[in-house]
Motif scaffolding. Sequence first.
Motif, PDB file in Angstrom:
ATOM      1  N   ILE A   1      33.652  33.236  27.669  1.00  0.00           N
ATOM      2  CA  ILE A   1      35.111  33.264  28.268  1.00  0.00           C
ATOM      3  C   ILE A   1      35.420  34.459  29.161  1.00  0.00           C
ATOM      4  CG2 ILE A   1      37.593  33.544  27.603  1.00  0.00           C
ATOM      5  CD1 ILE A   1      36.920  31.665  25.108  1.00  0.00           C
ATOM      6  N   TYR A   2      36.031  34.004  30.113  1.00  0.00           N
ATOM      7  CA  TYR A   2      36.339  35.073  31.100  1.00  0.00           C
ATOM      8  C   TYR A   2      37.774  35.049  31.283  1.00  0.00           C
ATOM      9  CZ  TYR A   2      31.470  34.571  32.437  1.00  0.00           C
ATOM     10  OH  TYR A   2      30.149  34.549  32.659  1.00  0.00           O
ATOM     11  N   VAL A   3      38.458  36.464  31.082  1.00  0.00           N
ATOM     12  CA  VAL A   3      39.947  36.712  31.058  1.00  0.00           C
ATOM     13  C   VAL A   3      40.116  37.608  32.519  1.00  0.00           C
ATOM     14  CG1 VAL A   3      41.791  37.802  30.137  1.00  0.00           C
ATOM     15  CG2 VAL A   3      39.924  36.523  28.563  1.00  0.00           C
ATOM     16  N   VAL A   4      40.903  36.923  33.256  1.00  0.00           N
ATOM     17  CA  VAL A   4      41.457  37.653  34.548  1.00  0.00           C
ATOM     18  C   VAL A   4      42.584  38.374  34.226  1.00  0.00           C
ATOM     19  CG1 VAL A   4      41.892  37.501  36.875  1.00  0.00           C
ATOM     20  CG2 VAL A   4      40.100  36.099  35.876  1.00  0.00           C
ATOM     21  N   GLY A   5      42.678  39.807  34.244  1.00  0.00           N
ATOM     22  CA  GLY A   5      43.737  40.516  34.106  1.00  0.00           C
ATOM     23  C   GLY A   5      43.705  41.683  33.105  1.00  0.00           C
ATOM     24  N   GLY A   6      44.248  42.811  33.229  1.00  0.00           N
ATOM     25  CA  GLY A   6      44.101  43.843  32.600  1.00  0.00           C
ATOM     26  C   GLY A   6      45.524  44.591  31.848  1.00  0.00           C
ATOM     27  N   ALA A   7      46.571  43.711  31.958  1.00  0.00           N
ATOM     28  CA  ALA A   7      47.531  44.142  31.363  1.00  0.00           C
ATOM     29  C   ALA A   7      47.809  43.723  29.803  1.00  0.00           C
ATOM     30  CB  ALA A   7      48.980  43.772  32.202  1.00  0.00           C
ATOM     31  N   ASP A   8      49.024  43.935  29.293  1.00  0.00           N
ATOM     32  CA  ASP A   8      48.894  43.583  27.719  1.00  0.00           C
ATOM     33  C   ASP A   8      48.722  42.243  27.594  1.00  0.00           C
ATOM     34  OD1 ASP A   8      49.817  46.303  27.149  1.00  0.00           O
ATOM     35  OD2 ASP A   8      51.747  46.027  27.239  1.00  0.00           O
TER      36      ASP A   8
ATOM     37  N   GLU B   1      40.375  50.621  37.668  1.00  0.00           N
ATOM     38  CA  GLU B   1      39.331  51.352  37.131  1.00  0.00           C
ATOM     39  C   GLU B   1      39.464  51.259  35.294  1.00  0.00           C
ATOM     40  OE1 GLU B   1      39.092  55.309  38.733  1.00  0.00           O
ATOM     41  OE2 GLU B   1      38.291  54.679  40.712  1.00  0.00           O
ATOM     42  N   SER B   2      40.520  50.959  35.056  1.00  0.00           N
ATOM     43  CA  SER B   2      40.705  50.918  33.576  1.00  0.00           C
ATOM     44  C   SER B   2      41.794  49.901  33.100  1.00  0.00           C
ATOM     45  CB  SER B   2      41.221  52.364  33.053  1.00  0.00           C
ATOM     46  OG  SER B   2      42.606  52.726  33.512  1.00  0.00           O
ATOM     47  N   LEU B   3      41.907  49.433  32.037  1.00  0.00           N
ATOM     48  CA  LEU B   3      42.899  48.421  31.693  1.00  0.00           C
ATOM     49  C   LEU B   3      44.172  49.188  31.673  1.00  0.00           C
ATOM     50  CD1 LEU B   3      40.936  47.173  28.440  1.00  0.00           C
ATOM     51  CD2 LEU B   3      40.901  45.931  30.642  1.00  0.00           C
ATOM     52  N   GLY B   4      45.321  48.224  32.072  1.00  0.00           N
ATOM     53  CA  GLY B   4      46.502  48.692  32.070  1.00  0.00           C
ATOM     54  C   GLY B   4      47.310  48.449  30.778  1.00  0.00           C
ATOM     55  N   CYS B   5      47.019  48.067  29.592  1.00  0.00           N
ATOM     56  CA  CYS B   5      47.491  47.822  28.480  1.00  0.00           C
ATOM     57  C   CYS B   5      47.735  48.897  27.586  1.00  0.00           C
ATOM     58  CB  CYS B   5      46.568  46.926  27.758  1.00  0.00           C
ATOM     59  SG  CYS B   5      44.997  47.524  27.329  1.00  0.00           S
ATOM     60  N   ILE B   6      48.572  48.711  26.516  1.00  0.00           N
ATOM     61  CA  ILE B   6      48.868  49.671  25.608  1.00  0.00           C
ATOM     62  C   ILE B   6      47.733  50.216  24.917  1.00  0.00           C
ATOM     63  CG2 ILE B   6      51.247  48.827  25.409  1.00  0.00           C
ATOM     64  CD1 ILE B   6      50.713  47.645  22.899  1.00  0.00           C
TER      65      ILE B   6
ATOM     66  N   ASN C   1      33.400  42.319  26.668  1.00  0.00           N
ATOM     67  CA  ASN C   1      33.091  43.270  27.745  1.00  0.00           C
ATOM     68  C   ASN C   1      33.826  43.479  28.817  1.00  0.00           C
ATOM     69  OD1 ASN C   1      30.185  43.117  26.454  1.00  0.00           O
ATOM     70  ND2 ASN C   1      30.463  41.053  27.100  1.00  0.00           N
ATOM     71  N   LEU C   2      33.876  44.501  29.666  1.00  0.00           N
ATOM     72  CA  LEU C   2      34.673  44.907  30.743  1.00  0.00           C
ATOM     73  C   LEU C   2      34.085  44.862  31.885  1.00  0.00           C
ATOM     74  CD1 LEU C   2      36.945  48.123  29.136  1.00  0.00           C
ATOM     75  CD2 LEU C   2      37.335  45.668  28.888  1.00  0.00           C
ATOM     76  N   LYS C   3      34.800  44.432  33.080  1.00  0.00           N
ATOM     77  CA  LYS C   3      34.102  44.086  34.114  1.00  0.00           C
ATOM     78  C   LYS C   3      35.245  44.708  34.929  1.00  0.00           C
ATOM     79  CE  LYS C   3      30.948  41.384  36.826  1.00  0.00           C
ATOM     80  NZ  LYS C   3      29.733  42.277  36.154  1.00  0.00           N
ATOM     81  N   LEU C   4      35.373  46.058  35.377  1.00  0.00           N
ATOM     82  CA  LEU C   4      36.453  46.880  35.985  1.00  0.00           C
ATOM     83  C   LEU C   4      36.217  46.879  37.455  1.00  0.00           C
ATOM     84  CD1 LEU C   4      37.106  49.268  33.130  1.00  0.00           C
ATOM     85  CD2 LEU C   4      38.253  47.305  33.674  1.00  0.00           C
ATOM     86  N   ASN C   5      37.073  47.313  38.128  1.00  0.00           N
ATOM     87  CA  ASN C   5      36.963  47.335  39.543  1.00  0.00           C
ATOM     88  C   ASN C   5      36.472  46.041  40.277  1.00  0.00           C
ATOM     89  OD1 ASN C   5      37.807  49.971  40.033  1.00  0.00           O
ATOM     90  ND2 ASN C   5      35.823  50.608  39.094  1.00  0.00           N
ATOM     91  N   SER C   6      36.708  45.003  39.689  1.00  0.00           N
ATOM     92  CA  SER C   6      36.513  43.454  39.945  1.00  0.00           C
ATOM     93  C   SER C   6      37.245  42.513  40.143  1.00  0.00           C
ATOM     94  CB  SER C   6      35.222  43.266  38.811  1.00  0.00           C
ATOM     95  OG  SER C   6      34.212  44.043  38.854  1.00  0.00           O
ATOM     96  N   ARG C   7      37.205  41.620  40.891  1.00  0.00           N
ATOM     97  CA  ARG C   7      38.069  40.488  40.886  1.00  0.00           C
ATOM     98  C   ARG C   7      37.179  39.066  40.990  1.00  0.00           C
ATOM     99  NH1 ARG C   7      43.232  41.667  43.121  1.00  0.00           N
ATOM    100  NH2 ARG C   7      43.443  43.586  43.893  1.00  0.00           N
ATOM    101  N   LEU C   8      38.035  37.946  40.263  1.00  0.00           N
ATOM    102  CA  LEU C   8      37.247  36.519  40.324  1.00  0.00           C
ATOM    103  C   LEU C   8      37.574  36.206  41.813  1.00  0.00           C
ATOM    104  CD1 LEU C   8      36.326  34.346  38.860  1.00  0.00           C
ATOM    105  CD2 LEU C   8      38.364  33.729  38.457  1.00  0.00           C
ATOM    106  N   HIS C   9      36.479  35.829  42.558  1.00  0.00           N
ATOM    107  CA  HIS C   9      36.477  35.422  43.885  1.00  0.00           C
ATOM    108  C   HIS C   9      36.405  34.204  44.325  1.00  0.00           C
ATOM    109  CE1 HIS C   9      35.818  36.528  48.264  1.00  0.00           C
ATOM    110  NE2 HIS C   9      34.804  35.520  48.234  1.00  0.00           N
TER     111      HIS C   9
ATOM    112  N   GLU D   1      35.335  45.675  43.885  1.00  0.00           N
ATOM    113  CA  GLU D   1      36.335  46.354  44.620  1.00  0.00           C
ATOM    114  C   GLU D   1      35.910  47.567  45.441  1.00  0.00           C
ATOM    115  OE1 GLU D   1      40.459  45.633  44.627  1.00  0.00           O
ATOM    116  OE2 GLU D   1      38.953  44.131  44.920  1.00  0.00           O
ATOM    117  N   LYS D   2      34.868  48.313  45.047  1.00  0.00           N
ATOM    118  CA  LYS D   2      34.595  49.488  45.642  1.00  0.00           C
ATOM    119  C   LYS D   2      33.441  48.855  46.982  1.00  0.00           C
ATOM    120  CE  LYS D   2      35.112  52.764  42.006  1.00  0.00           C
ATOM    121  NZ  LYS D   2      34.728  53.730  41.232  1.00  0.00           N
ATOM    122  N   THR D   3      32.496  48.116  46.582  1.00  0.00           N
ATOM    123  CA  THR D   3      31.404  48.082  47.516  1.00  0.00           C
ATOM    124  C   THR D   3      31.551  46.609  48.383  1.00  0.00           C
ATOM    125  OG1 THR D   3      30.063  46.597  45.941  1.00  0.00           O
ATOM    126  CG2 THR D   3      29.917  49.118  46.100  1.00  0.00           C
ATOM    127  N   GLY D   4      32.637  45.636  47.630  1.00  0.00           N
ATOM    128  CA  GLY D   4      32.753  44.448  48.403  1.00  0.00           C
ATOM    129  C   GLY D   4      31.729  43.523  48.264  1.00  0.00           C
TER     130      GLY D   4
END
Length: 298
Positions: free
Chosen positions: A144-151, A174-179, A193-201, A217-220
Amino acid sequence: MYDIIVIGAGPAGISAGIYAKSRGQKVLIIEKANVGGLIGKVSTVTHYSGIIENETGESFAKRLKEQAENSGIEIVYEDVKKVDLKSNIKVISTENNTYKAKKVIIANGTRARKLGIDGETQLDGKGIGLNAARDGKDFEGKNIYVVGGADGAVKEALYLAQFAKDVTIIHFEESLGCISEFKEKIKKTKNINLKLNSRLHAVYGIDKVESLDISDEKTGSIETISDPGCGIFVYAGTIPNTEMYTDLTLKDGFIPVDENMKTELDGVYAVGDIRVKPIRQVSTAVSDGTIAAINASL
């Protein structure tokens, strides 16, 4: 003719209806789908004072509905198509009916934001655009893939971890934006697992997701992952449902109000996630509804 019409039956709308009814007002709540709004679709309800043990969005919404009905509030399930809010008597039109009231409380919240990526529309409901509480069990033993890093996203990822082989959180920062509570739980959940600096394309497939592209997000650069039958749950924020409120001046799509929840128009109030506010939680939505109803009942 009603004293107060509430548009939307989420926590803010139900709170407004209950408080207005208690003050002798003739109240109508108009709801497009189901009582509870977005909160009714979440896997768990946390941090709200007085929740029952193992509270789910569904159980919370059910109790909201029961409380409103037991209060004698009339609820109709119709989609509001047009509003006239400038006149002394407000007119609310649905596809089949027209309702009138002296005052209106707008509480029809927000809707989930789409990513706008290739494959999202074609595979909607077939592996992407899913609801964790409803669809999570369908992906038992799968990735399963979850897109988003907020609460909201992280809370659903924690819930989905009980079914999944592995859960990957895709987040553009670069880091999760949750509590901090959720961050600690993530650390203790071995199959997340965390895949940060990334977007589902992009996503690919016909009747199910076969593969997905994730951009850096950094290298494209773009990584293609083959994962037939995986589930993708998207929590990319929300969009306010304000398109029909052309009589009001909006700010970034949201409705500005004063401390009494009153808009720029006499007799019109806005509460919950649809209004301009810094914090959007169930507790603040209920507070908004209370304040608006008490003031509208004066």
